[in-house]
Design a protein around this motif. Structure first.
Motif, PDB file in Angstrom:
ATOM      1  N   TYR A  62       0.867  -1.158  -0.034  1.00  0.00           N
ATOM      2  CA  TYR A  62       0.141  -0.010  -0.038  1.00  0.00           C
ATOM      3  C   TYR A  62       0.934   1.248   0.161  1.00  0.00           C
ATOM      4  CZ  TYR A  62      -4.411   2.369   1.135  1.00  0.00           C
ATOM      5  OH  TYR A  62      -5.521   3.189   1.093  1.00  0.00           O
ATOM      6  N   THR A  63       0.288   2.403  -0.461  1.00  0.00           N
ATOM      7  CA  THR A  63       1.265   3.473  -0.669  1.00  0.00           C
ATOM      8  C   THR A  63       0.401   4.689  -0.153  1.00  0.00           C
ATOM      9  OG1 THR A  63       2.608   2.769  -2.756  1.00  0.00           O
ATOM     10  CG2 THR A  63       2.502   5.052  -2.189  1.00  0.00           C
ATOM     11  N   PHE A  64       0.931   5.415   0.692  1.00  0.00           N
ATOM     12  CA  PHE A  64       0.686   6.647   1.355  1.00  0.00           C
ATOM     13  C   PHE A  64       1.180   7.952   0.919  1.00  0.00           C
ATOM     14  CE2 PHE A  64      -0.241   3.695   4.873  1.00  0.00           C
ATOM     15  CZ  PHE A  64      -1.797   3.974   4.858  1.00  0.00           C
ATOM     16  N   GLY A 110       4.922   7.840   0.391  1.00  0.00           N
ATOM     17  CA  GLY A 110       5.367   8.937  -0.830  1.00  0.00           C
ATOM     18  C   GLY A 110       5.626   8.152  -1.870  1.00  0.00           C
ATOM     19  N   SER A 111       5.325   8.686  -3.164  1.00  0.00           N
ATOM     20  CA  SER A 111       5.262   8.353  -4.266  1.00  0.00           C
ATOM     21  C   SER A 111       7.045   8.009  -4.757  1.00  0.00           C
ATOM     22  CB  SER A 111       4.620   8.929  -5.437  1.00  0.00           C
ATOM     23  OG  SER A 111       5.110  10.279  -5.369  1.00  0.00           O
ATOM     24  N   ASN A 112       7.735   8.978  -4.166  1.00  0.00           N
ATOM     25  CA  ASN A 112       9.191   8.668  -4.378  1.00  0.00           C
ATOM     26  C   ASN A 112       9.848   7.899  -3.145  1.00  0.00           C
ATOM     27  OD1 ASN A 112       9.056  10.295  -6.584  1.00  0.00           O
ATOM     28  ND2 ASN A 112       9.378  12.275  -5.250  1.00  0.00           N
TER      29      ASN A 112
END
Length: 169
Positions: free
Chosen positions: A21-23, A45-47
């Motif tokens: 999962y990404t926040f 974070g997407s990075n």
């Protein structure tokens, strides 16, 4: 009409984690874990500011909200250092110990903000993982961390406003 609540069950579509999962920073961090979740990786974070991998079997809901806001009080203690921060707002604790990776350059130093928020301390067991390009910590609890380009004095403390005014008088 809408419902405002901090309970995971009340959100229209709560984040349900099965394997990853990404926040994003400063967003709602409430998640549930699926009944068949085992080894999960949570990306921040997407990075990929950080990521946390742990066994989520039987894990109850967690608030994994985080931010990368600048902490002026701590930074003012070290005016010559270039400092970045990453903080988990609710300081969530998982049922099991996992691997937390905090992305940083190789020649940096990692510290944790003390419980009272007035200083920093060394992070026991933290080591830099060259393959991941990140600091690695074995932990259950996510807190507030400081990444610095230079070694910092862990005895420095933020003065209370009352102390500062009595010292100057």
């Amino acid at each position: 009409d809408f419902t405002l609540s901090n309970r995971v069950e009340d959100y229209n579509e709560p984040g349900i984690v099965e394997d990853e999962y990404t926040f994003e920073a400063d967003k709602n961090g409430a998640v549930k874990f699926s009944d068949d979740a085992e080894e999960v990786t949570i990306y921040f974070g997407s990075n990929e500011d950080a990521w946390f991998t742990f066994n989520a079997a039987g894990q109850s809901a967690l608030n994994l909200a985080y931010n990368t806001k600048f902490n002026k009080e701590i930074a003012d203690l070290f005016p010559k250092a270039n400092i970045d921060f990453i903080s988990w707002i609710a300081e969530p604790a998982a049922n099991r110990t996992g691997d937390l990776y905090i992305t940083a350059k190789e020649d940096t130093f990692l510290y944790q903000v003390t419980e009272d928020g007035k200083g920093i301390k060394e992070v026991k067991g933290a080591d830099y993982d060259e393959n991941e390009g990140a600091w690695h910590i074995r932990t259950r609890k996510l807190g507030s961390y400081v990444i610095s380009d230079m070694e910092l004095d862990t005895t420095a403390k933020v003065e209370d406003k009352d102390e500062a005014s009595s010292n100057s008088s």
